[in-house]
Design an enzyme around this catalytic site. Sequence first.
Site, PDB file in Angstrom:
ATOM      1  N   ALA A   1       0.821  -1.214   0.000  1.00  0.00           N
ATOM      2  CA  ALA A   1       0.000   0.000   0.000  1.00  0.00           C
ATOM      3  C   ALA A   1       0.855   1.264   0.000  1.00  0.00           C
ATOM      4  CB  ALA A   1      -0.950  -0.003   1.192  1.00  0.00           C
ATOM      5  N   THR A   2       2.022   1.222   0.600  1.00  0.00           N
ATOM      6  CA  THR A   2       2.903   2.401   0.589  1.00  0.00           C
ATOM      7  C   THR A   2       3.221   2.786  -0.853  1.00  0.00           C
ATOM      8  OG1 THR A   2       3.896   1.798   2.704  1.00  0.00           O
ATOM      9  CG2 THR A   2       5.153   3.315   1.309  1.00  0.00           C
TER      10      THR A   2
ATOM     11  N   GLN B   1      -6.324  -1.229   5.376  1.00  0.00           N
ATOM     12  CA  GLN B   1      -6.898  -1.854   6.580  1.00  0.00           C
ATOM     13  C   GLN B   1      -8.278  -2.436   6.320  1.00  0.00           C
ATOM     14  OE1 GLN B   1      -5.659  -2.423   9.577  1.00  0.00           O
ATOM     15  NE2 GLN B   1      -3.751  -1.299   9.362  1.00  0.00           N
TER      16      GLN B   1
ATOM     17  N   HIS C   1      -0.532  -8.027   3.428  1.00  0.00           N
ATOM     18  CA  HIS C   1      -0.051  -8.516   4.721  1.00  0.00           C
ATOM     19  C   HIS C   1      -0.920  -8.114   5.912  1.00  0.00           C
ATOM     20  CE1 HIS C   1       2.000  -4.990   6.693  1.00  0.00           C
ATOM     21  NE2 HIS C   1       1.993  -4.521   5.451  1.00  0.00           N
TER      22      HIS C   1
ATOM     23  N   THR D   1       9.907  -7.169 -12.351  1.00  0.00           N
ATOM     24  CA  THR D   1       9.430  -8.546 -12.521  1.00  0.00           C
ATOM     25  C   THR D   1       8.320  -8.844 -11.521  1.00  0.00           C
ATOM     26  OG1 THR D   1      11.603  -9.217 -13.274  1.00  0.00           O
ATOM     27  CG2 THR D   1      10.145 -10.974 -12.493  1.00  0.00           C
TER      28      THR D   1
ATOM     29  N   CYS E   1       7.665   5.047  20.239  1.00  0.00           N
ATOM     30  CA  CYS E   1       8.741   5.082  21.228  1.00  0.00           C
ATOM     31  C   CYS E   1      10.084   4.749  20.611  1.00  0.00           C
ATOM     32  CB  CYS E   1       8.443   4.113  22.360  1.00  0.00           C
ATOM     33  SG  CYS E   1       6.955   4.572  23.250  1.00  0.00           S
TER      34      CYS E   1
HETATM   35  C1  LIG Z   1      -0.233  -0.839   6.635  1.00  0.00           C
HETATM   36  C2  LIG Z   1      -0.792   0.353   5.994  1.00  0.00           C
HETATM   37  C3  LIG Z   1      -0.147   0.953   4.908  1.00  0.00           C
HETATM   38  C4  LIG Z   1       1.183   0.487   4.399  1.00  0.00           C
HETATM   39  O1  LIG Z   1       1.048  -0.711   3.695  1.00  0.00           O
HETATM   40  P1  LIG Z   1       2.331  -1.540   3.248  1.00  0.00           P
HETATM   41  O2  LIG Z   1       1.753  -2.602   2.380  1.00  0.00           O
HETATM   42  O3  LIG Z   1       2.929  -2.071   4.513  1.00  0.00           O
HETATM   43  O4  LIG Z   1       3.228  -0.632   2.527  1.00  0.00           O
HETATM   44  C5  LIG Z   1      -0.757   2.038   4.330  1.00  0.00           C
HETATM   45  N1  LIG Z   1      -1.922   2.506   4.773  1.00  0.00           N
HETATM   46  C6  LIG Z   1      -2.561   1.964   5.814  1.00  0.00           C
HETATM   47  C7  LIG Z   1      -3.862   2.515   6.264  1.00  0.00           C
HETATM   48  C8  LIG Z   1      -2.022   0.858   6.458  1.00  0.00           C
HETATM   49  O5  LIG Z   1      -2.645   0.329   7.497  1.00  0.00           O
END
Ligand SMILES: *Cc1c(COP(=O)(O)O)cnc(C)c1O
Length: 384
Positions: A75-76, A183, A205, A244, A330
């Site tokens: 998602a990033t 999420q 994940h 790839t 933290c």
């Molecule tokens: C975990 C998360 C991401 C990041 O996702 P990755 O697949 O770890 O890069 C982005 N947005 C939200 C809301 C998330 O919970």
Amino acid sequence: MPVTKPIYLDHQATTPLDPDVLTAMWPYFIEKAGNPSSQGHLYGWEAAAAVKKARETIASAINASPESIIFTSGATEANNLVIKGIAEAYFAKGRHLVTVQTEHAAVLAPCRYLEQHGFEITYLPVQADGLVDLDQLTPALREDTILVSVMAANNEIGVLQPIEKISALCQSRGILCHTDAAQALGKIPLDVQALGVDFMSLTAHKLYGPKGIGGLYRKPQTPPLKLIPQLHGGGQEQNLRSGTLPTPQIVGFAQAVTLAHQSLDTESVRLAGLREKLWQGLEKMGDVIRNGHRTETLPGCLNVSFWGLDGAQLQTAIQGKIALSSGSACSSAKPEPSHVLVALGRTLAECRATLRFGLGRSTTEAEIEQTLEILIKAIQRIRG
Ligand SMILES: *Cc1c(COP(=O)(O)O)cnc(C)c1O
């Protein structure tokens, strides 16, 4: 002395792989390990067929067509691709984007990057319950607004934003709409047609799939919505994301989506029940604040501030017993309060004394009872 592992209540951070997902992935690491772009031999065909089937599965789970899915590393990357890719594609039309103060860093950081490159960003505040105020969104939309990005479900407080209403507002003004559904996927029903969004970020994940794979949904239309790629190379994924394709991860992503959707109804009822049981137990102690909307929220997420409690003492009390996240990062010497809790109006001290309970597939009623026992004992001791 037997070592007892802490109770895992950090399912919003990540989830373990479902064993069935690993089983599905296995052949694509070894005997079917061809490059899906190799179209001259069996190994390539096998991999390409697996990617095609996985793409169909993932697309159909969100009521999309297969060609609307662009695989990314998560998602990033999907958020970066859409935010920077839209900014680059549409800067001649406008240089203004709208997002929300409670977004994930993977949305906020690309927005801040754009601010350093001539774009203007409006960060909408949220109401006390964490929901976007639609009356604030309307005046934030301008002639030069090119994208609105609002997350489907918040990773800290679970709050579900009114995406349908937001996208309708955007559409009426000719503005593109994106939602980060990292999420939400596999936890609440997601239908891109009903939601009316142009883009949606996904990741595997958080729903018992492998780390390092996700995707960006792009609404299909002719001509296609413009998007400037952020990775250049072999031209995979319609030239929008080179590299790839990781066949095992893609196959695992699809299997995770299938499993999550098979049990979505029963699992969301079960988790919401456990979440309420946990809350009721904590509420009995008094001096607790539940952060975020009570019903417009993820089934497995509960975020609680323990009023008047010293955050460090609370952390020490649960250390090694419960694995979860707190309301402050933290990692640095000086704990930074969560920007989400700050947006809700929590003070620094309250953020430090905040716990995010992330319930998931492995969570049992017994674990919730144990968690309550540990916390009640610890808090009584701290409060004296
Ligand atoms: C975990 C998360 C991401 C990041 O996702 P990755 O697949 O770890 O890069 C982005 N947005 C939200 C809301 C998330 O919970």
